[in-house]
Scaffold this motif. Structure first.
Motif, PDB file in Angstrom:
ATOM      1  N   GLU A   1      38.818  40.412  36.572  1.00 59.90           N
ATOM      2  CA  GLU A   1      39.980  40.330  37.456  1.00 59.90           C
ATOM      3  C   GLU A   1      41.261  40.067  36.663  1.00 59.90           C
ATOM      4  N   ALA A   2      41.167  39.221  35.653  1.00 59.31           N
ATOM      5  CA  ALA A   2      42.352  38.869  34.883  1.00 59.31           C
ATOM      6  C   ALA A   2      42.885  40.069  34.109  1.00 59.31           C
ATOM      7  N   TYR A   3      41.985  40.839  33.457  1.00 58.91           N
ATOM      8  CA  TYR A   3      42.469  41.997  32.715  1.00 58.91           C
ATOM      9  C   TYR A   3      43.035  43.050  33.668  1.00 58.91           C
ATOM     10  N   PHE A   4      42.405  43.227  34.810  1.00 56.22           N
ATOM     11  CA  PHE A   4      42.933  44.178  35.800  1.00 56.22           C
ATOM     12  C   PHE A   4      44.305  43.728  36.297  1.00 56.22           C
TER      13      PHE A   4
ATOM     14  N   GLY B   1      48.885  55.812  37.417  1.00 55.66           N
ATOM     15  CA  GLY B   1      49.423  55.695  38.770  1.00 55.66           C
ATOM     16  C   GLY B   1      48.522  55.009  39.769  1.00 55.66           C
ATOM     17  N   ARG B   2      47.375  54.516  39.335  1.00 59.30           N
ATOM     18  CA  ARG B   2      46.451  53.845  40.251  1.00 59.30           C
ATOM     19  C   ARG B   2      46.284  52.384  39.875  1.00 59.30           C
ATOM     20  N   LYS B   3      46.244  51.520  40.876  1.00 64.12           N
ATOM     21  CA  LYS B   3      45.942  50.108  40.646  1.00 64.12           C
ATOM     22  C   LYS B   3      44.433  49.919  40.559  1.00 64.12           C
ATOM     23  N   LEU B   4      44.034  48.922  39.789  1.00 66.12           N
ATOM     24  CA  LEU B   4      42.623  48.614  39.585  1.00 66.12           C
ATOM     25  C   LEU B   4      42.176  47.537  40.559  1.00 66.12           C
ATOM     26  N   VAL B   5      41.039  47.770  41.193  1.00 61.50           N
ATOM     27  CA  VAL B   5      40.493  46.838  42.187  1.00 61.50           C
ATOM     28  C   VAL B   5      39.069  46.481  41.790  1.00 61.50           C
ATOM     29  N   LEU B   6      38.742  45.199  41.842  1.00 63.33           N
ATOM     30  CA  LEU B   6      37.381  44.759  41.526  1.00 63.33           C
ATOM     31  C   LEU B   6      36.636  44.376  42.793  1.00 63.33           C
ATOM     32  N   ASP B   7      35.476  45.005  42.971  1.00 64.90           N
ATOM     33  CA  ASP B   7      34.547  44.686  44.065  1.00 64.90           C
ATOM     34  C   ASP B   7      33.471  43.770  43.479  1.00 64.90           C
ATOM     35  N   GLY B   8      33.772  42.482  43.388  1.00 67.38           N
ATOM     36  CA  GLY B   8      32.881  41.533  42.714  1.00 67.38           C
ATOM     37  C   GLY B   8      31.800  41.018  43.647  1.00 67.38           C
ATOM     38  N   ARG B   9      30.550  41.076  43.210  1.00 67.53           N
ATOM     39  CA  ARG B   9      29.415  40.636  44.025  1.00 67.53           C
ATOM     40  C   ARG B   9      28.712  39.440  43.382  1.00 67.53           C
ATOM     41  N   ASP B  10      28.178  38.563  44.235  1.00 67.55           N
ATOM     42  CA  ASP B  10      27.378  37.427  43.791  1.00 67.55           C
ATOM     43  C   ASP B  10      25.910  37.797  43.911  1.00 67.55           C
ATOM     44  N   SER B  11      25.165  37.683  42.830  1.00 71.09           N
ATOM     45  CA  SER B  11      23.744  38.041  42.844  1.00 71.09           C
ATOM     46  C   SER B  11      22.898  37.061  43.633  1.00 71.09           C
TER      47      SER B  11
ATOM     48  N   TRP C   1      46.541  35.266  31.301  1.00 71.90           N
ATOM     49  CA  TRP C   1      46.186  35.982  32.520  1.00 71.90           C
ATOM     50  C   TRP C   1      44.954  35.405  33.206  1.00 71.90           C
ATOM     51  N   VAL C   2      44.036  34.838  32.461  1.00 73.34           N
ATOM     52  CA  VAL C   2      42.896  34.177  33.111  1.00 73.34           C
ATOM     53  C   VAL C   2      43.387  32.983  33.920  1.00 73.34           C
ATOM     54  N   LYS C   3      44.295  32.206  33.357  1.00 70.70           N
ATOM     55  CA  LYS C   3      44.818  31.045  34.078  1.00 70.70           C
ATOM     56  C   LYS C   3      45.680  31.461  35.267  1.00 70.70           C
ATOM     57  N   LYS C   4      46.329  32.620  35.184  1.00 69.90           N
ATOM     58  CA  LYS C   4      47.077  33.121  36.334  1.00 69.90           C
ATOM     59  C   LYS C   4      46.147  33.452  37.491  1.00 69.90           C
ATOM     60  N   VAL C   5      45.025  34.073  37.167  1.00 73.02           N
ATOM     61  CA  VAL C   5      44.070  34.483  38.206  1.00 73.02           C
ATOM     62  C   VAL C   5      43.343  33.284  38.787  1.00 73.02           C
ATOM     63  N   ASP C   6      42.961  32.347  37.928  1.00 73.26           N
ATOM     64  CA  ASP C   6      42.242  31.161  38.395  1.00 73.26           C
ATOM     65  C   ASP C   6      42.598  29.979  37.497  1.00 73.26           C
ATOM     66  N   PRO C   7      43.568  29.175  37.886  1.00 73.40           N
ATOM     67  CA  PRO C   7      44.009  28.056  37.038  1.00 73.40           C
ATOM     68  C   PRO C   7      42.916  27.033  36.756  1.00 73.40           C
ATOM     69  N   GLN C   8      41.883  26.987  37.576  1.00 71.14           N
ATOM     70  CA  GLN C   8      40.845  25.976  37.424  1.00 71.14           C
ATOM     71  C   GLN C   8      39.664  26.444  36.583  1.00 71.14           C
TER      72      GLN C   8
ATOM     73  N   ALA D   1      36.456  45.004  30.367  1.00 71.26           N
ATOM     74  CA  ALA D   1      37.499  45.591  31.213  1.00 71.26           C
ATOM     75  C   ALA D   1      38.502  46.372  30.365  1.00 71.26           C
ATOM     76  N   GLU D   2      38.828  45.845  29.176  1.00 71.91           N
ATOM     77  CA  GLU D   2      39.745  46.556  28.266  1.00 71.91           C
ATOM     78  C   GLU D   2      39.123  47.854  27.770  1.00 71.91           C
ATOM     79  N   LEU D   3      37.837  47.816  27.428  1.00 69.26           N
ATOM     80  CA  LEU D   3      37.136  49.032  27.001  1.00 69.26           C
ATOM     81  C   LEU D   3      37.137  50.076  28.116  1.00 69.26           C
ATOM     82  N   PHE D   4      36.872  49.653  29.329  1.00 68.82           N
ATOM     83  CA  PHE D   4      36.890  50.558  30.485  1.00 68.82           C
ATOM     84  C   PHE D   4      38.273  51.175  30.674  1.00 68.82           C
ATOM     85  N   VAL D   5      39.303  50.371  30.627  1.00 73.35           N
ATOM     86  CA  VAL D   5      40.661  50.864  30.853  1.00 73.35           C
ATOM     87  C   VAL D   5      41.065  51.858  29.767  1.00 73.35           C
ATOM     88  N   GLN D   6      40.697  51.591  28.520  1.00 76.52           N
ATOM     89  CA  GLN D   6      40.990  52.533  27.434  1.00 76.52           C
ATOM     90  C   GLN D   6      40.400  53.906  27.740  1.00 76.52           C
ATOM     91  N   ALA D   7      39.161  53.933  28.200  1.00 76.09           N
ATOM     92  CA  ALA D   7      38.505  55.207  28.516  1.00 76.09           C
ATOM     93  C   ALA D   7      39.079  55.830  29.783  1.00 76.09           C
TER      94      ALA D   7
END
Length: 420
Positions: free
Chosen positions: A71-74, A85-95, A312-319, A333-339
């Motif tokens: 989430e932070a890298y996105f 031109g597209r924003k990145l969205v994370l569909d995060g799931r809890d196992s 950016w991690v602290k921006k997304v979740d300060p705790q 996430a950086e590797l994905f965005v590069q590709a």
């Protein structure tokens, strides 16, 4: 610490079907076109990817960082306008630490999202049949060896079944020759893949002349290790190796060693480098070795990628705590965005894979030592840090930035990487 891959994408099939049809006997032709089905997760304005992490169980919050790092890298990339031109969205799931829940989540992601990015689960083998059936790209760290060579997997830090870098262990032997002659280990019996990793560590160290005199795998619900410490003291352990215990448990072990006057060097993988590792003076002299920069802030002034990650991690979740799962997710996430950027304005799963197949050198702007995600070849450079009075710092032979590349090597020595 991982075969040619060929695919015909649905878009490619559609283009073949859309060729002009010749109408026999009329001398004319009609255009027959078949629109390509939409790529899951791609809209004119967004790219949605999924992730699956152990968050609510087996230990609450265990791998929550694997979601937050993505989430932070996105969030950082979206602040710059997104990708093509597209924003990145994370569909995060809890196992929920459930193979059934993981399989259901993976099936939903395969149908609705573009890829899996980030996330981490002890039971990630439950994802594999669905990933393979759907040729779903997965850009993350995985635990189960069956996934290490999966053609759909790309990792910022590839892993090898039964293999690991040898440099840190060679250095440790040269610096502490007496300690490596009497090694004790407290491991973790949570899953078969964790036990397999420990088996690799033992085989590697024994190949270098380390002598193991005590080992036990503890359950993840255990909160005291006094019986282990007493037994290790009785057999003369001089090096206590904790390759798979989480930071809080490692702190407990350090404190209990001090209580029992067990004078031994403590060695960990990356798990000790966590904010909940708080052993006080009992942890002084503790060593950890790893392949990432000191991402909790110590390297922020010399490695710009560390400062960016921390911000950016602290921006997304300060705790949140900054742990290895958070930084692994950020790097993937950086590797994905590069590709994704290289895949152009109309990305498909196939075009994403084609670009990932070109990434043979990757270091997340200095956050980690150089790796080869496309060919699943881990890097062999590393660093070592020591804990003193509540702080971690690089120690010799580390440079101020970058990594130690001598001594180097890989176990087993016959490993040459995996060709796609």
């Amino acid at each position: 610490m991982r075969y040619f891959k060929s695919r015909m994408t649905t878009t490619g099939i559609a283009l073949v079907m859309g060729a002009s049809a010749i109408v026999a006997g009329t001398g004319g032709s009609v255009a027959a076109s078949a629109a390509a089905p939409p790529t899951p997760g791609i809209t004119p304005t967004t790219v949605t990817v999924g992730s699956i992490s152990d968050i609510s169980a087996p230990v609450p919050g265990l791998f929550e960082g694997a979601k937050i790092g993505t989430e932070a890298y996105f969030a950082y990339i979206n602040s710059q306008g997104g990708v093509n031109g597209r924003k990145l969205v994370l569909d995060g799931r809890d196992s929920a630490f459930s193979s059934g829940a993981i399989a259901n989540a993976t099936q939903s992601i395969a149908q609705n999202d573009f890829a899996i990015v980030g996330g981490f689960s002890l039971l990630d083998n439950a994802e594999q049949p669905i990933i393979d059936a759907n040729k779903l790209p997965i850009v993350t760290e995985v635990l189960n060896p069956s996934l290490y060579t999966d053609p759909n997997l790309y990792s910022a830090a590839p892993a090898v079944n039964g293999g690991n870098i040898t440099g840190p262990y060679k250095w440790l032997k040269s610096k502490y020759p007496a300690a490596v002659k009497s090694v004790g280990m407290i491991g973790d019996n949570t899953t078969a893949s964790v036990l397999a990793a420990e088996k690799t560590d033992r085989a590697l160290t024994e190949s270098l002349g380390y002598q193991w005199v005590y080992s036990r795998d503890a359950g993840y619900t255990e909160t005291t290790f006094l019986p282990d410490i007493i037994k290790m003291k009785n057999v003369g352990v001089k090096l206590v190796f904790l390759p798979t215990q989480i930071g809080t448990y490692q702190a407990t072990i350090a404190e209990e060693m001090k209580q029992q006057n067990l004078d031994a060097l403590l060695l960990s993988g990356a798990n000790a480098y966590e904010s909940d590792f708080k052993p006080g003076s009992a942890g002084n002299g503790y060593l950890f070795t790893g392949t990432t920069a000191l991402y909790r802030g110590e390297d922020a002034k010399t490695v710009p990628a560390v400062a960016l990650f921390d911000k950016w991690v602290k921006k997304v979740d300060p705790q949140t705590q900054l742990d290895v799962y958070t930084v692994d997710a950020w790097m993937n996430a950086e590797l994905f965005v590069q590709a994704l950027k290289a895949a152009g304005p109309n990305p498909t799963r196939g075009s994403l894979d084609a670009q990932l197949d070109k990434v043979t050198s990757f270091n997340a702007d200095g956050l980690e030592s150089t790796q080869n995600p496309a060919q699943k070849i881990p890097g062999q450079c590393w660093l070592v840090a020591q804990y003193e009075n509540g702080k971690w710092s690089r120690i010799s032979p580390d440079p101020k930035t970058g990594f130690v590349c001598n001594p180097t090597g890989f176990f087993p020595a016959s490993y040459k990487g995996v060709s796609r």
